[in-house]
Design a protein around this motif. Structure first.
Motif, mmCIF file in Angstrom:
data_model
loop_
_atom_site.group_PDB
_atom_site.id
_atom_site.type_symbol
_atom_site.label_atom_id
_atom_site.label_comp_id
_atom_site.label_asym_id
_atom_site.label_seq_id
_atom_site.Cartn_x
_atom_site.Cartn_y
_atom_site.Cartn_z
ATOM 1 N N LEU A 168 0.958 -8.810 -4.096
ATOM 2 C CA LEU A 168 0.403 -9.343 -2.858
ATOM 3 C C LEU A 168 0.479 -8.335 -1.718
ATOM 4 O O LEU A 168 -0.432 -8.261 -0.880
ATOM 5 C CB LEU A 168 1.143 -10.631 -2.472
ATOM 6 N N GLU A 169 1.531 -7.559 -1.692
ATOM 7 C CA GLU A 169 1.629 -6.526 -0.650
ATOM 8 C C GLU A 169 0.527 -5.488 -0.808
ATOM 9 O O GLU A 169 -0.067 -5.027 0.173
ATOM 10 C CB GLU A 169 3.009 -5.868 -0.709
ATOM 11 N N LYS A 170 0.220 -5.129 -2.054
ATOM 12 C CA LYS A 170 -0.837 -4.146 -2.289
ATOM 13 C C LYS A 170 -2.202 -4.695 -1.878
ATOM 14 O O LYS A 170 -2.983 -4.020 -1.196
ATOM 15 C CB LYS A 170 -0.854 -3.738 -3.760
ATOM 16 N N VAL A 171 -2.497 -5.928 -2.279
ATOM 17 C CA VAL A 171 -3.810 -6.472 -1.960
ATOM 18 C C VAL A 171 -3.915 -6.794 -0.476
ATOM 19 O O VAL A 171 -5.011 -6.770 0.100
ATOM 20 C CB VAL A 171 -4.104 -7.722 -2.831
ATOM 21 N N SER A 172 -2.804 -7.061 0.207
ATOM 22 C CA SER A 172 -2.841 -7.344 1.638
ATOM 23 C C SER A 172 -3.260 -6.125 2.435
ATOM 24 O O SER A 172 -3.909 -6.244 3.479
ATOM 25 C CB SER A 172 -1.476 -7.842 2.115
ATOM 26 N N HIS A 173 -2.904 -4.934 1.959
ATOM 27 C CA HIS A 173 -3.338 -3.712 2.641
ATOM 28 C C HIS A 173 -4.848 -3.553 2.533
ATOM 29 O O HIS A 173 -5.495 -3.062 3.481
ATOM 30 C CB HIS A 173 -2.634 -2.490 2.042
ATOM 31 N N ALA A 174 -5.407 -3.949 1.414
ATOM 32 C CA ALA A 174 -6.851 -3.784 1.203
ATOM 33 C C ALA A 174 -7.657 -4.916 1.844
ATOM 34 O O ALA A 174 -8.783 -4.687 2.305
ATOM 35 C CB ALA A 174 -7.157 -3.719 -0.297
ATOM 36 N N ALA A 175 -7.116 -6.134 1.857
ATOM 37 C CA ALA A 175 -7.862 -7.293 2.373
ATOM 38 C C ALA A 175 -6.916 -8.222 3.120
ATOM 39 O O ALA A 175 -6.588 -9.304 2.644
ATOM 40 C CB ALA A 175 -8.552 -8.027 1.226
ATOM 41 N N PRO A 176 -6.467 -7.838 4.311
ATOM 42 C CA PRO A 176 -5.471 -8.638 5.029
ATOM 43 C C PRO A 176 -5.987 -9.996 5.505
ATOM 44 O O PRO A 176 -5.186 -10.902 5.751
ATOM 45 C CB PRO A 176 -5.091 -7.742 6.216
ATOM 46 N N SER A 177 -7.304 -10.136 5.638
ATOM 47 C CA SER A 177 -7.864 -11.382 6.175
ATOM 48 C C SER A 177 -8.617 -12.186 5.124
ATOM 49 O O SER A 177 -9.458 -13.022 5.457
ATOM 50 C CB SER A 177 -8.801 -11.066 7.357
ATOM 51 N N HIS A 178 -8.323 -11.929 3.877
ATOM 52 C CA HIS A 178 -8.994 -12.685 2.809
ATOM 53 C C HIS A 178 -8.274 -14.025 2.619
ATOM 54 O O HIS A 178 -7.043 -14.059 2.494
ATOM 55 C CB HIS A 178 -8.963 -11.892 1.512
ATOM 56 N N PRO A 179 -9.005 -15.156 2.602
ATOM 57 C CA PRO A 179 -8.336 -16.464 2.501
ATOM 58 C C PRO A 179 -7.539 -16.647 1.214
ATOM 59 O O PRO A 179 -6.497 -17.299 1.229
ATOM 60 C CB PRO A 179 -9.492 -17.472 2.594
ATOM 61 N N ASP A 180 -7.998 -16.062 0.110
ATOM 62 C CA ASP A 180 -7.252 -16.203 -1.138
ATOM 63 C C ASP A 180 -5.916 -15.479 -1.064
ATOM 64 O O ASP A 180 -4.913 -15.936 -1.629
ATOM 65 C CB ASP A 180 -8.071 -15.648 -2.310
ATOM 66 N N VAL A 181 -5.888 -14.355 -0.354
ATOM 67 C CA VAL A 181 -4.635 -13.617 -0.196
ATOM 68 C C VAL A 181 -3.649 -14.440 0.622
ATOM 69 O O VAL A 181 -2.473 -14.569 0.264
ATOM 70 C CB VAL A 181 -4.898 -12.243 0.458
ATOM 71 N N SER A 182 -4.123 -15.023 1.708
ATOM 72 C CA SER A 182 -3.241 -15.864 2.534
ATOM 73 C C SER A 182 -2.748 -17.065 1.740
ATOM 74 O O SER A 182 -1.576 -17.457 1.847
ATOM 75 C CB SER A 182 -3.991 -16.326 3.789
ATOM 76 N N TYR A 183 -3.633 -17.648 0.959
ATOM 77 C CA TYR A 183 -3.219 -18.806 0.169
ATOM 78 C C TYR A 183 -2.106 -18.441 -0.814
ATOM 79 O O TYR A 183 -1.107 -19.166 -0.937
ATOM 80 C CB TYR A 183 -4.413 -19.378 -0.592
#
Length: 633
Positions: A168-183
């Motif tokens: 999740l830390e890796k994908v947060s750098h690439a897409a910090p505002s993606h709703p699936d990441v926040s979920y």
């Protein structure tokens, strides 16, 4: 004796009885049983036209209903007109559904006996902006970010919290505002018991995407844990609006309304959950029983409780359901039939946060009972007619199976635990199927690829046989093994199709399909959905899932999807609906696999009564693990 290298065989066994006939196809109507046929029956001729005034030249369903809503005529029109006969003078409602056009509803009045009335109606095209007006989905992730997100999902499923955090830390750098990441960050904080942070991330996901259904459902669960029923209701209503075909949110709404003693709403959503989810929404039966008890409808409550206990004999509410059943069947015992059994929101609901609310695996399509595809809100669905006519079409294909050859291409992907392909293989075969009647009432199906039945032809030494014959669910000699439910009329692939759900009956043996491991067969029960063309009653598409896993062979899941296409054989002046593709996904012994069969270049050849397709020569005994042999009782 042959060396037995193959350890696993997937096999389909076909049995059929003979002697059942079907009624001829009728496209006019079925007389309303509630109306008496007059001495001088009236008739109605409906001409359906396109906006430019020309006759409609595509299939359409034209239904006629009485004032009370009972079917007075159900049929598929041809040549631009539909005829309804044996009508009594009365008020009727005409309903027309055609692909690409808005549904038309019009009142029709027949005044006198013996009258022949003709009407002409014009259809209106569907708005071109309809598809464009739909809410957009989540933004697309870059391939590497998508992989990290998928790995996070699988690690959360396996309770590997720290591994999930790294992804999740890796994908947060690439897409910090993606709703699936926040979920998924919210799901991570649930696993580490930090519900306050989980709520923050889910609220962020909903701010980014107001219809992010998983976040809405998760926020509802948090509200239920705090007994905040109004807030939970609001989130669940938004979730059910975002995913109207999902039974889970209607079931939760029913529970929530029951806790607030809003019995009419609880009953409405419980019934909708059962309509969409069928036996998977068994908890809705318990809610229904509670609402019936509040109306002092003991018989309806008994029926709902019996259905609940049959579906969940050992669930957390089973004992309470049995107590209520005893009280209703023995009214002389002290009872509190109107007591509301509210759901326990503390423990089971919080446990489900990391299971039911986890996004499904991406490598396998959704289960057929996860949601029900949208259908037209028509008042009638001629299930008996659909069953009979589809059975006749299937019987015709079975009769022709010994005269069909094709070219088959096979693509096979083995997935890792994250759902990404790690091995790929391709094959191409000359395909011939042979259906033989072993004795009256029993058929076997054998498939020859390049003239052989050798398992080594298949990737991973796993043979997938007989998938294309799953349409036998609707064969006249098989259909009684299944519970059928017509879900409605679907706009399917640019046409119209009746959407029919089926499920193996518990009181009938599973005769259609089995897995074979070494020399032992394991029958499996199927449930699924088929789309049957409204004008020809041909099965055009079919999907199946297992009724339940098979732990003896570590078979956790299987999903099959088959598409059929019309094949014209000019030399024989014949058209048959035959498989175009067959996809199978399965999770077996910690292995995930997706295999797709393509069929093309169909040929039809003559076979006289004395001719037989000779089995290929195979070394070794017929019951060796590496050899497929005809089934024998």
């Amino acid at each position: 004796m042959a060396v037995c290298r193959s350890r696993f065989t997937l096999r389909l066994l076909l049995f059929a009885a003979i002697g059942i006939t079907c009624n001829p196809l009728v496209f006019s109507h079925q007389t309303d049983q509630q109306a008496q046929r007059p001495e001088k029956p009236s008739s109605l001729v409906v001409s359906v036209r396109m906006p430019d005034g020309s006759p409609l030249d595509i299939p359409a369903v034209v239904n006629l209903y009485t004032f009370s809503g009972a079917p007075a005529g159900l049929g598929v029109f041809r040549s631009g007109t539909a005829d309804f006969t044996n009508l009594s003078p009365a008020s009727y409602t005409l309903e027309i559904v055609a692909a690409g056009y808005q549904r038309l509803t019009q009142n029709v009045q027949i005044f006198g006996s013996g009258e022949r009335q003709q009407i002409s109606v014009s259809l209106t095209p569907e708005p071109a902006s309809l598809a464009a007006s739909r809410a957009p989905g989540s933004p697309i992730l870059a391939p590497n970010a998508e992989k990290e997100l998928a790995k996070a999902v699988e690690d959360l499923r396996a309770n590997k919290t720290e591994d999930a955090r790294k992804h999740l830390e890796k994908v947060s750098h690439a897409a910090p505002s993606h709703p699936d990441v926040s979920y998924l960050w919210g799901m991570y904080y649930v696993q580490v018991k930090d519900f306050a942070k989980a709520q923050v991330y889910w609220e962020k996901a909903v701010q980014i995407s107001p219809r992010h259904v998983f976040s809405l459902a998760a926020l509802a669960q948090l509200a239920l844990q705090n007994s905040d029923y109004p807030t939970a209701t609001d989130y669940l209503l938004r979730a059910s609006d975002a995913a109207p075909s999902s039974w889970r949110y209607h079931e939760r709404l029913a529970e929530t309304y029951l806790s607030q003693k809003q019995y009419a709403e609880a009953q409405k959503h419980a019934q909708r959950a059962l309509e969409l989810g069928k036996e998977r929404a068994a908890d809705a039966q318990f809610v229904l029983a509670q609402t019936f008890l509040q109306r002092n409808d003991s018989q309806a409550a008994l029926k709902a409780l019996d259905a609940f206990v049959a579906a969940q004999p050992h669930g957390p509410r089973a004992d309470e359901a049995r107590r209520l059943l005893d009280n209703l069947r023995k009214p002389d015992l002290p009872a509190a039939p109107n007591a509301i059994v509210a759901p326990d929101e503390k423990s089971p609901q919080s446990a489900s946060l990391t299971s039911e609310l986890m996004p499904p695996p991406q490598w396998m399509p959704p289960d057929v009972d996860d949601s029900m595809p949208a259908v037209e809100q028509t008042a009638g669905c001629p299930l008996q007619k659909i069953q009979e006519e589809a059975g006749k079409r299937v019987s015709g294909v079975v009769d022709a199976m010994n005269r069909i050859a094709a070219t088959e291409s096979l693509e096979n992907d083995v997935m890792d635990r994250f759902g990404f392909p790690v091995r790929h293989a391709s094959r191409s075969y000359s395909y011939v199927a042979s259906v033989q009647q072993v004795r009256p009432g029993m058929y076997t199906m054998e498939e020859y690829r390049d003239g052989e039945m050798n398992l080594d032809q298949f990737p991973e030494r796993i043979a997938t046989l007989g998938l294309t014959a799953l349409v036998m669910v609707f064969h006249p000699d098989y259909v009684e093994d299944y519970d059928l439910a017509c879900e409605g009329l679907s706009r399917w692939h640019g046409g119209l199709a009746w959407q029919v759900h089926f499920r193996q009956r518990a009181d009938r043996p599973a005769r259609l399909r089995s897995y074979r491991v070494n020399t032992r067969s394991y029958p499996v029960s199927l449930r699924g959905r088929a789309w049957i063309a409204a004008d020809t009653f041909q099965v055009v598409s079919l999907e199946t899932d297992l009724v339940s896993p098979v732990p003896q062979i570590q078979l956790r899941a299987e999903h099959v999807a088959i598409e059929y296409m019309p094949v014209k054989f000019v030399s024989h002046n014949q058209e048959l609906w035959l498989p175009e593709s067959a996809d199978i996904y399965f999770d077996y012994a910690h292995r995930r696999m997706h295999r797709r069969h393509y069929f093309r270049d169909y040929k039809l050849f003559a076979v006289d009564e004395q001719q037989r397709i000779s089995p290929p020569k195979i070394e070794g005994e017929a019951d060796a693990a590496g050899v497929l042999s005809p089934h024998r009782d």
